[in-house]
Design an enzyme around this catalytic site. Structure first.
Site, PDB file in Angstrom:
ATOM      1  NE  ARG A  27      29.899  46.467  35.257  1.00 31.18           N
ATOM      2  CZ  ARG A  27      29.447  45.559  34.396  1.00 31.18           C
ATOM      3  NH1 ARG A  27      28.155  45.443  34.181  1.00 31.18           N
ATOM      4  NH2 ARG A  27      30.280  44.767  33.747  1.00 31.18           N
ATOM      5  CG  ASP A  47      34.756  44.181  42.608  1.00 28.28           C
ATOM      6  OD1 ASP A  47      33.794  44.040  41.832  1.00 28.28           O
ATOM      7  OD2 ASP A  47      35.883  43.688  42.389  1.00 28.28           O
ATOM      8  CE1 TYR A  63      39.531  50.786  40.077  1.00 26.64           C
ATOM      9  CE2 TYR A  63      40.340  50.554  37.828  1.00 26.64           C
ATOM     10  CZ  TYR A  63      39.318  50.472  38.752  1.00 26.64           C
ATOM     11  OH  TYR A  63      38.067  50.079  38.341  1.00 26.64           O
ATOM     12  NE  ARG A  88      40.380  43.695  46.184  1.00 29.51           N
ATOM     13  CZ  ARG A  88      39.190  43.146  46.471  1.00 29.51           C
ATOM     14  NH1 ARG A  88      38.109  43.478  45.763  1.00 29.51           N
ATOM     15  NH2 ARG A  88      39.085  42.278  47.454  1.00 29.51           N
TER      16      ARG A  88
END
EC number: 5.4.99.12
Length: 270
Positions: free
Chosen positions: A58, A60, A118, A205
């Site tokens: 999921r 952001d 990622y 991040r």
């Protein structure tokens, strides 16, 4: 209706690509735009029945996906072209189906996944970009990608990622297993590529935010290892922006034989 008369239920997996810049994240929420809501609406139109999807990760608000995987169940028997071309015709231009595969009953997009990957794209230039402004994060100070790469290697293996975990993270444990983390430069672009069994909230991040401090020579290479050992989020750098982050791949056991298209984004090879 007896059991014999029940229509067969098909379980379908899809590969999804999306530009997350205009969405309030993946997950369906009341009164805000979500990728899940748009996808379910398009699938329901093709299936001619309500469809609920389950995703691998999921993402952001503002985060993109080139390798998101979802599954859903339906009694609608459709050709593959209906689940790809047909669904794409009903989707907004910033969401697309990349592939379709019928999967066995035991498949689950989230729980069958063994790893997620990622990529974070930094546009490292004195002047800001215009064309790709929502697909990259602009950082104007010169970054030493090799320094960032060396500093990041302490994150490999199983570790407690409390220092890189959002305060609001709901995961029961901060422990995650990082399989690789590579930092490379491609002209003005610096790419952070990280693969793990799973991620705590904002983990990529938060790691990138601290690596940029190392790359800009504001912190020593040893700082990342010190942060990891400290298990204190307040010591690490600010969270890097959402714009540069892409979910590029999800790994599953070979027996599911899911397609593996190029990860991207854009010019990035596998």
């Amino acid at each position: 209706m007896s059991d014999q008369q029940q229509p067969p239920v098909y379980k379908i997996a899809l590969g999804i690509e999306y530009d997350g810049s205009k969405y309030y994240g993946w997950q369906r929420q009341n009164e805000v735009r979500s990728v899940q809501e748009k996808l379910e609406k398009a699938l329901s139109q093709v299936a001619n029945e309500p469809i609920t999807v389950f995703c691998a990760g999921r993402t952001d608000a503002g985060v993109h996906g080139t390798g998101q995987v979802v599954h859903f169940e339906t009694t609608a028997l459709r050709k593959d072209a209906a689940w790809t071309l047909g669904v794409n015709a009903n989707l907004p231009g910033d969401i697309a189906v990349r592939w379709v595969k019928t999967v066995p009953d035991d498949f689950h997009a989230r729980f069958s996944a063994t790893a997620r990957r990622y990529r974070y794209i930094i546009y490292n230039h004195r002047l800001r970009p215009a064309v790709l402004s929502k697909g990259v994060t602009h950082f104007y100070e010169p970054l030493d990608a090799e320094r960032m790469h060396r500093a990041a290697q302490c994150l490999l293996g199983e570790n407690d990622f409390t220092s890189f975990r959002a305060v609001q993270c709901q995961s029961r444990t901060p422990w995650r297993n990082v399989m690789h983390i590579n930092v490379t430069r491609h002209g003005p672009y610096v790419v952070v590529d990280i693969k793990a069994n799973a991620f705590v909230h904002h983990m990529v991040r938060n790691i990138v935010g601290s690596l940029m401090e190392v790359g800009a020579h504001n912190q020593p290479e040893s700082w990342i290892a010190e942060l990891l050992a400290a298990k204190d989020r307040t010591l690490a750098a600010a969270t890097a922006k959402a714009e540069g982050l892409y979910l590029v791949a999800v790994d599953y056991p070979d027996r599911y034989d899911l397609p593996k298209p190029p990860m991207g984004p854009l010019f990035l090879a596998d």
